[in-house]
Design an enzyme around this catalytic site. Sequence first.
Site, mmCIF file in Angstrom:
data_model
loop_
_atom_site.group_PDB
_atom_site.id
_atom_site.type_symbol
_atom_site.label_atom_id
_atom_site.label_comp_id
_atom_site.label_asym_id
_atom_site.label_seq_id
_atom_site.Cartn_x
_atom_site.Cartn_y
_atom_site.Cartn_z
ATOM 1 N N THR A 51 0.899 -1.249 -0.184
ATOM 2 C CA THR A 51 0.010 -0.158 0.070
ATOM 3 C C THR A 51 0.797 1.285 -0.057
ATOM 4 O O THR A 51 0.502 2.199 -0.851
ATOM 5 C CB THR A 51 -0.905 0.136 1.377
ATOM 6 O OG1 THR A 51 -1.632 -1.215 1.365
ATOM 7 C CG2 THR A 51 -2.031 1.223 1.407
ATOM 8 N N VAL A 52 1.874 1.265 0.767
ATOM 9 C CA VAL A 52 2.636 2.583 1.255
ATOM 10 C C VAL A 52 3.486 2.846 -0.153
ATOM 11 O O VAL A 52 3.718 3.739 -0.838
ATOM 12 C CB VAL A 52 3.596 2.504 2.323
ATOM 13 C CG1 VAL A 52 4.247 3.759 2.568
ATOM 14 C CG2 VAL A 52 2.179 2.268 3.596
ATOM 15 N N ALA A 66 11.963 20.683 -3.919
ATOM 16 C CA ALA A 66 13.133 20.183 -3.486
ATOM 17 C C ALA A 66 14.346 20.725 -4.236
ATOM 18 O O ALA A 66 15.484 20.468 -3.823
ATOM 19 C CB ALA A 66 13.070 18.645 -3.983
ATOM 20 N N ARG A 98 6.450 -9.874 -8.516
ATOM 21 C CA ARG A 98 6.539 -8.813 -9.479
ATOM 22 C C ARG A 98 5.357 -8.523 -10.340
ATOM 23 O O ARG A 98 4.925 -7.271 -10.570
ATOM 24 C CB ARG A 98 7.499 -9.148 -10.584
ATOM 25 C CG ARG A 98 7.846 -8.256 -11.670
ATOM 26 C CD ARG A 98 9.122 -8.685 -12.462
ATOM 27 N NE ARG A 98 9.371 -7.534 -13.274
ATOM 28 C CZ ARG A 98 10.546 -7.633 -14.144
ATOM 29 N NH1 ARG A 98 11.409 -8.667 -13.994
ATOM 30 N NH2 ARG A 98 10.850 -6.612 -15.101
ATOM 31 N N VAL A 110 5.789 7.110 12.628
ATOM 32 C CA VAL A 110 5.165 7.460 13.683
ATOM 33 C C VAL A 110 3.801 8.344 13.290
ATOM 34 O O VAL A 110 3.967 9.546 12.623
ATOM 35 C CB VAL A 110 5.649 8.361 14.718
ATOM 36 C CG1 VAL A 110 4.671 8.687 15.977
ATOM 37 C CG2 VAL A 110 6.980 7.351 15.100
ATOM 38 N N GLU A 165 -2.932 -5.293 11.709
ATOM 39 C CA GLU A 165 -1.705 -5.527 11.148
ATOM 40 C C GLU A 165 -1.694 -7.168 10.948
ATOM 41 O O GLU A 165 -2.694 -7.898 11.404
ATOM 42 C CB GLU A 165 -0.432 -5.360 12.133
ATOM 43 C CG GLU A 165 -0.470 -3.898 12.468
ATOM 44 C CD GLU A 165 0.743 -3.155 11.846
ATOM 45 O OE1 GLU A 165 1.523 -3.896 10.889
ATOM 46 O OE2 GLU A 165 0.389 -1.910 11.802
ATOM 47 N N LYS A 222 6.175 3.081 18.311
ATOM 48 C CA LYS A 222 5.857 4.668 17.959
ATOM 49 C C LYS A 222 6.456 5.195 19.123
ATOM 50 O O LYS A 222 7.041 6.624 19.056
ATOM 51 C CB LYS A 222 4.563 4.889 17.255
ATOM 52 C CG LYS A 222 4.140 4.048 16.070
ATOM 53 C CD LYS A 222 2.686 4.340 15.993
ATOM 54 C CE LYS A 222 2.550 3.559 14.492
ATOM 55 N NZ LYS A 222 1.031 3.287 14.550
ATOM 56 N N GLY A 256 -2.528 4.345 6.489
ATOM 57 C CA GLY A 256 -3.074 4.302 4.925
ATOM 58 C C GLY A 256 -2.320 4.663 3.905
ATOM 59 O O GLY A 256 -1.184 5.197 4.294
HETATM 60 N N1 HSE Z 1 -1.621 -0.673 12.715
HETATM 61 C C1 HSE Z 1 -1.287 0.912 12.664
HETATM 62 C C2 HSE Z 1 -2.413 1.358 13.239
HETATM 63 C C3 HSE Z 1 -0.809 1.205 11.164
HETATM 64 O O1 HSE Z 1 -3.500 0.948 13.450
HETATM 65 O O2 HSE Z 1 -2.225 2.703 13.776
HETATM 66 C C4 HSE Z 1 -0.307 2.370 11.227
HETATM 67 O O3 HSE Z 1 1.125 2.395 11.747
#
Ligand code: HSE
Length: 430
Positions: free
Chosen positions: A14-15, A34, A48, A134, A192, A207, A304
């Site tokens: 996703t990220v 930049a 892939r 974080v 997660e 975090k 997200g």
């Molecule tokens: N599992 C984490 C959350 C995802 O719910 O905040 C983001 O770090």
Amino acid sequence: MSKPLKIAIAGLGTVGVGVIKILESHREMIAARAGRPVEIIAVSASNRSRARGIDISAYDWVDNVLDFTTRDDVDIIVELIGGSDGIAHALARQALDRGKSFVTANKALIAHHGNELAECAGKQQLALRFEAAVAGGIPIIKSLGEGLAANRLNKVYGILNGTTNYMLTQMEATGRDYGEILEETKLLGYLEADPSLDLDGIDAAHKLTILSTVAFGVKANFDDVYTEGIRRIKLVDIEYAKELGYRIKLLGIASLAKAGLEQRVHPCLVPNSAPIAHVDDGFNAIVVDGDFIDRTFYEGRGAGEGPTASAVVADIIDIARGHHGPAFFVPARAMQEVALISMSDRVGPYYIRLHVEEQPGVIADITAALRDQDVSLHVMLQKGSEQDGSVYVVMVTHDTREQKLMNAMNQINALSSVIDKALAIRIENL
Ligand code: HSE
């Protein structure tokens, strides 16, 4: 315009997909901000051919992410794989050892190995950046390390896990109990891969470790964070808390005082009047207290594609601008080792929920255990009884030392009239 900054991306979940989308769609704006173009050179992921909704054919595909570290045409490696050890850690070490700056969204990696990696980066004058680790879209690392740099920060706390905040909010909104909401949250894909990271407070503790390190310039250690999750919270707790003027939130709290460093993650009753009590669903919020700013409050999406990728790209832009300062904003060798404050020394009020048999003398036995430990009661609530003849009793204590409270809880749990292990939730009058 100066020469492009060339990046390689490890991990196209996703990220990773979000990072590519931002870099492609805001290419010119980012180059202007930049001062140089940012170019994706190579990418890698475990699969892939997976459908990702983006075209990655313009980028070199690499099967082994460690190969990024030997390429002369890569300036920065962006790690979006996850996990505190294994390939993510090996990639970080090799990248920094071989002269590549490193950007990551990996909270577990930084919480466990941040000190070591910051030292490697510092020696080589490379950037190590982790804004996305974080609170996703909230630029809290930069705020602590740059925007608030004039202050001695003494306390940082907040809602650091969106999934559990969503679950607690849903329990209250729908009147459904923990088990049902957990099933729904699983189906929504919010947990997660290892749900324990969310439910047991481990993700929030990762975090918090990072926040402590940045806020206080101390060598924080994940193993020193007291961690307790939300698994024991029942609907009845949320309802009683509401009646008492509180909401239940899973908070990460770090503070540094003369006595030492306190770091804890656990459910809290927070007064309705506190702004953080109204941060709901998947949102995160962080409160920072400093000597010249008094208090600042940050709220936003903590997870997200968009919010997390936004933080990753901000780090890349920073490096493109030439910002290579220390990862934790002070040189690794200057970070202090400080004494830790034990959880048993916490002093404050507690909410206690008891599920007991309804019979004469039960309350007398419970209050005797509290009296024996000098725990003074402020409020006691008992309403009706359950169909099976049991009853929930809720108590609120005056300020109490945690060790005394736990001694009393052990005594109470040994009583034959106690049906479920009593639950104590710390009240934080923020
Ligand atoms: N599992 C984490 C959350 C995802 O719910 O905040 C983001 O770090």
